[in-house]
Structure formats: structure tokens, C-alpha cells
Write a protein that holds these residues in place. Structure first.
Motif, PDB file in Angstrom:
ATOM      1  N   TYR A 160       0.855  -1.185   0.000  1.00 14.63           N
ATOM      2  CA  TYR A 160       0.000   0.000   0.000  1.00 14.63           C
ATOM      3  C   TYR A 160       0.891   1.234   0.000  1.00 14.63           C
ATOM      4  CZ  TYR A 160      -3.099   3.727   1.443  1.00 14.63           C
ATOM      5  OH  TYR A 160      -3.793   4.915   1.477  1.00 14.63           O
ATOM      6  N   ARG A 161       0.565   2.212  -0.809  1.00 16.36           N
ATOM      7  CA  ARG A 161       1.353   3.454  -0.805  1.00 16.36           C
ATOM      8  C   ARG A 161       0.438   4.656  -0.957  1.00 16.36           C
ATOM      9  NH1 ARG A 161       7.090   3.033  -0.610  1.00 16.36           N
ATOM     10  NH2 ARG A 161       7.709   0.893  -1.106  1.00 16.36           N
ATOM     11  N   ARG A 162       0.876   5.746  -0.322  1.00 18.46           N
ATOM     12  CA  ARG A 162       0.179   7.024  -0.446  1.00 18.46           C
ATOM     13  C   ARG A 162       1.150   8.010  -1.073  1.00 18.46           C
ATOM     14  NH1 ARG A 162      -2.106  10.472   4.684  1.00 18.46           N
ATOM     15  NH2 ARG A 162      -0.134   9.884   5.617  1.00 18.46           N
ATOM     16  N   PRO A 163       0.740   8.721  -2.119  1.00 20.53           N
ATOM     17  CA  PRO A 163       1.680   9.657  -2.754  1.00 20.53           C
ATOM     18  C   PRO A 163       2.093  10.749  -1.767  1.00 20.53           C
ATOM     19  CG  PRO A 163      -0.289   9.329  -4.123  1.00 20.53           C
ATOM     20  CD  PRO A 163      -0.573   8.712  -2.793  1.00 20.53           C
ATOM     21  N   SER A 164       3.330  11.119  -1.820  1.00 23.94           N
ATOM     22  CA  SER A 164       3.861  12.167  -0.954  1.00 23.94           C
ATOM     23  C   SER A 164       3.051  13.457  -1.128  1.00 23.94           C
ATOM     24  CB  SER A 164       5.335  12.373  -1.340  1.00 23.94           C
ATOM     25  OG  SER A 164       5.790  13.601  -0.867  1.00 23.94           O
ATOM     26  N   GLY A 165       2.645  14.055  -0.011  1.00 28.48           N
ATOM     27  CA  GLY A 165       1.895  15.316  -0.053  1.00 28.48           C
ATOM     28  C   GLY A 165       0.398  15.145  -0.235  1.00 28.48           C
ATOM     29  N   VAL A 166      -0.066  13.905  -0.370  1.00 28.42           N
ATOM     30  CA  VAL A 166      -1.505  13.673  -0.575  1.00 28.42           C
ATOM     31  C   VAL A 166      -2.123  13.113   0.703  1.00 28.42           C
ATOM     32  CG1 VAL A 166      -3.216  12.276  -1.823  1.00 28.42           C
ATOM     33  CG2 VAL A 166      -1.286  13.289  -3.063  1.00 28.42           C
ATOM     34  N   SER A 167      -3.085  13.839   1.282  1.00 28.32           N
ATOM     35  CA  SER A 167      -3.787  13.280   2.437  1.00 28.32           C
ATOM     36  C   SER A 167      -5.295  13.458   2.319  1.00 28.32           C
ATOM     37  CB  SER A 167      -3.258  13.883   3.737  1.00 28.32           C
ATOM     38  OG  SER A 167      -3.415  15.278   3.709  1.00 28.32           O
ATOM     39  N   ALA A 168      -5.748  14.016   1.207  1.00 23.64           N
ATOM     40  CA  ALA A 168      -7.193  14.123   0.960  1.00 23.64           C
ATOM     41  C   ALA A 168      -7.396  14.124  -0.548  1.00 23.64           C
ATOM     42  CB  ALA A 168      -7.762  15.403   1.582  1.00 23.64           C
ATOM     43  N   THR A 169      -8.631  13.846  -0.958  1.00 23.72           N
ATOM     44  CA  THR A 169      -8.933  13.753  -2.387  1.00 23.72           C
ATOM     45  C   THR A 169      -8.652  15.081  -3.096  1.00 23.72           C
ATOM     46  OG1 THR A 169     -10.646  13.025  -3.955  1.00 23.72           O
ATOM     47  CG2 THR A 169     -11.393  14.302  -2.055  1.00 23.72           C
TER      48      THR A 169
END
Lengths: 226, 226
Positions: free
Chosen positions: A140-149
């Protein structure tokens, strides 16, 4: 041609009618026998991005679903990979299909691979994805700087970077774990760049809802000989 | 309107053109943008019903797939819940979707329930169904007197009885683990009688193949704004 009316609940507060209807339009283009009616919830400009924002949204989603059922829709799509309030809505939808994007996305990923990478916006993968994928969720990964749609529009570079990492982790398929990615055509861009299948959450939900609509209403006719 | 050509491999030797094409017709009725081209394998009048008959069929299925690819099909459906020779065919199909009915059926079942009963013709549930469903497979039953797809036509009473048992076992959804059931409209009859969803294997495969075809070829256009 249109046979099925699907109510779409956007779990983010939007003003622009084109934006509100964008996910519904994807469903209509993929399945010409579907027409959609889209509404959004109020006072939630950043959408759903963690447990607290999901909890606040849930009763608004149920209320939106009630309005769509009053309009006579045949199915409801809650456009969010966390499947918020889906169980509650099933209780009042009397057998009509109700889906978020989470379970359909997981199901389609499992149909094509047992090594799935999920790209999301939260600290952890959306629960329905994690639960249904089980061991097939390899990263699982979350793009850097992204925490909301609402961060997705400005983060294409970080999104591509995170997707490349999922592929390096061994993912054979990438599932986009937020329907905000659908708004910006992310799946099409990523699979062109990466050369592996990238599953769009709105298209996944449309496919599962379409199957359920024809299973529930047209199965006798479909399976007749001739 | 037709955009996609799907090659259908019937894993049973049939003479009647209408019978050979019956599964393809189900796919076409459910998805009007699909057209099908159906062929069957030779010298296998009872179809596939155990490991030995599957092994004998495998090279014939690969050969049939080769012929379909020469005809320029966009995808291949091996109409069998055991997904025979699907992995082999993927190696020669160069990225085109290749599916049996097993994985698609399991995937659609998981999208709607975590308590799935499977009705089949073999001693055990088809492997792809067991593997993909995991703990969600709560019960497997074979109708009394049925041990090959050719027994289905004469066994409606036993099929209904076995389906009722699956429901008593706690199944919330029944997945029909042999595409022979599709030939006789079994899913439509059972869900009318039992009042729970019954998944048809050919319709399940059609849904997954359709999703994969549009994901692979039309995703950019679908996700464009407007």
C-alpha cells in the motif's frame, strides 16, 4: 436503450454541476444502459479521508440515499473506496444494489491478479479493500503530499512516483483506492506509463453494479435459449 | 455498436450450432458491444468433470485458443469453472484478456457477500473458486446424481434440493460452479425459488471480460472530463 437508473452519492461538497456528475458520466459511458442521478453531501469540502471524516459523513450519506430512493433509482453508488454507510443504506434500499467503490475494486483486482498494489490517500488502505484482498494486497502506498482527495489534482508527479514504487514492490496490478483519482483520469495515465493494469474505482463499481442490475432484473431473459 | 470480439471455447464436444453458441449469446445479450465467436473441443462428449478429463482437454483448449487468436478475437473465454488452460492461453494471447468462469464467479461473489455457497458437478469445488473465495466459501454441494455437465438437464429436482441445502448451510449467495448450469437457465430459476442471489458463471465471466476490455482499450476516453 437506458434501462437502469443509478443514484450516485458524491461524498464531497462540490458546487460545479459538471464535477458533481463526473463519476456518473464515467458509468454512463462504460454502460450505455445506465443513466445516473448525482448528488453530493453538504459541509464536507475535503471529502472523506480518515475515520473521523467518515463518521461525520455517514448520516449525510444515508440521507442522500433516502432522497435518491424517493426519486426511484434502481441502485445506489456511494462514490468512495471506504464504502461509507453502504451497510446502512442496504437496510433501507430493500434489495436494490448498493455499493461503494471499495469492494468492487477489490473483487475486480482479485479476478485478474493475486499480487495487488493499492494507491490511496489515507494512512492505511481503505478497510473494504484490505479485508477483501487479504494476502493478495502486497503493498500500500500514499503519494507524498496527498492526504485528501482535494490534493490529487496538484500531485501528478508524486502519484506517478508512488505507482512506480508499487510496481517495484511486486504489484502486478494497481488498484486506485480513492474515487478522487477517477476525476482526473489517473488510471488511464498510470497504465500507459507503467505498462501494467491500473484499476479505476468508479469503473470497477460501475461493472459490479451493472452485473448486479442485470442479474436481479434480466437473468431469466438472458439465460433463455435462442 | 459491436466493438469487442470475444472467442468462446466450449470444453465439451457438441454438434448443434445453437448449443455451441448458447454461452456466447448470453454474453452478447448482457453486453451489446460484445460479439462472440464460439468453437468446441473434439472427442470430449462429457466435457470436463475431474482432473483427468481436464488434463486431456488442456492441449485441445490451447489449440482452440490459437485458432481464435488467428481469427483476431480481442479476448478469450474458456467456458468452464475450472479455468482449464487459462494460464497457458495467457502466455500466447499477448496481453489480451483470457478468462475461465471460475475466478470471475468467485470475484463477483466476494463483491456481494462473504458467505458464499457453491453448487458444482465434481467431488470438490472447482479449484479457482476455492482458492479465490477462501473463508468466504462456507459450503459446497453437488446435486444427487450429477457428476458431469451432461447430467444437469435431467436433474432439476436434485439441483433445487442441493441449492436449498446450501441456503440452510448459511449461504447468502449461491455461485453455480459449472457453466453447464448456464445452458439451462438454472441461476434464474433458483434465485426465483430461493429468494437469494444466484450467480450465473457465464454472466460473471462476461462482466469481468467486459470490464477488462474497456479498461484496456477505452479507459482514456472514459475518464476524460465532459
Amino acid at each position: 436503450m437506458k434501462r437502469f437508473r443509478v443514484g450516485v452519492i458524491r461524498v464531497i461538497t462540490l458546487e460545479d454541476r459538471g464535477l458533481i456528475e463526473r463519476h456518473g458520466r464515467i458509468m454512463e459511458k462504460a454502460y450505455p444502459d445506465i443513466e445516473t442521478l448525482s448528488i453530493c453531501i453538504e459541509d464536507q469540502p475535503k471529502g472523506i479521508f480518515d475515520e473521523s471524516s467518515e463518521k461525520i459523513a455517514a448520516p449525510k450519506i444515508v440521507e442522500a440515499g433516502r432522497r435518491l430512493l424517493e426519486e426511484g433509482v434502481d441502485a445506489i453508488f456511494v462514490s468512495c473506496a471506504a464504502d461509507p454507510a453502504v451497510e446502512d443504506l442496504r437496510r433501507i434500499a430493500t434489495g436494490k444494489p448498493v455499493f461503494g467503490a471499495g469492494k468492487p475494486l477489490a473483487a475486480l483486482a482479485l479476478a485478474i491478479s493475486s499480487r495487488v498494489g493499492v494507491l490511496g490517500i489515507g494512512e492505511e488502505p481503505p478497510r473494504p479493500l484490505a479485508a477483501t484482498l487479504g494476502d493478495a494486497l502486497i503493498s500500500y502506498r500514499r503519494p507524498s503530499g496527498v492526504s485528501a482527495t482535494t490534493d490529487i489534482a496538484e500531485s501528478l508527479g508524486a502519484i506517478i512516483e508512488a505507482a512506480r514504487r508499487l510496481r517495484s514492490d511486486g504489484a502486478e496490478v494497481i488498484a486506485l483506492g480513492c474515487t478522487g483519482f477517477s476525476t482526473f483520469g489517473t488510471a488511464a495515465r498510470l497504465q500507459r506509463l507503467l505498462g501494467i493494469p491500473v484499476l479505476d474505482p468508479v469503473l470497477a463499481a460501475a461493472s459490479i453494479i451493472h452485473h448486479e442490475l442485470i442479474r436481479a432484473s434480466r437473468l431469466g431473459e438472458l439465460l433463455e435459449a435462442g
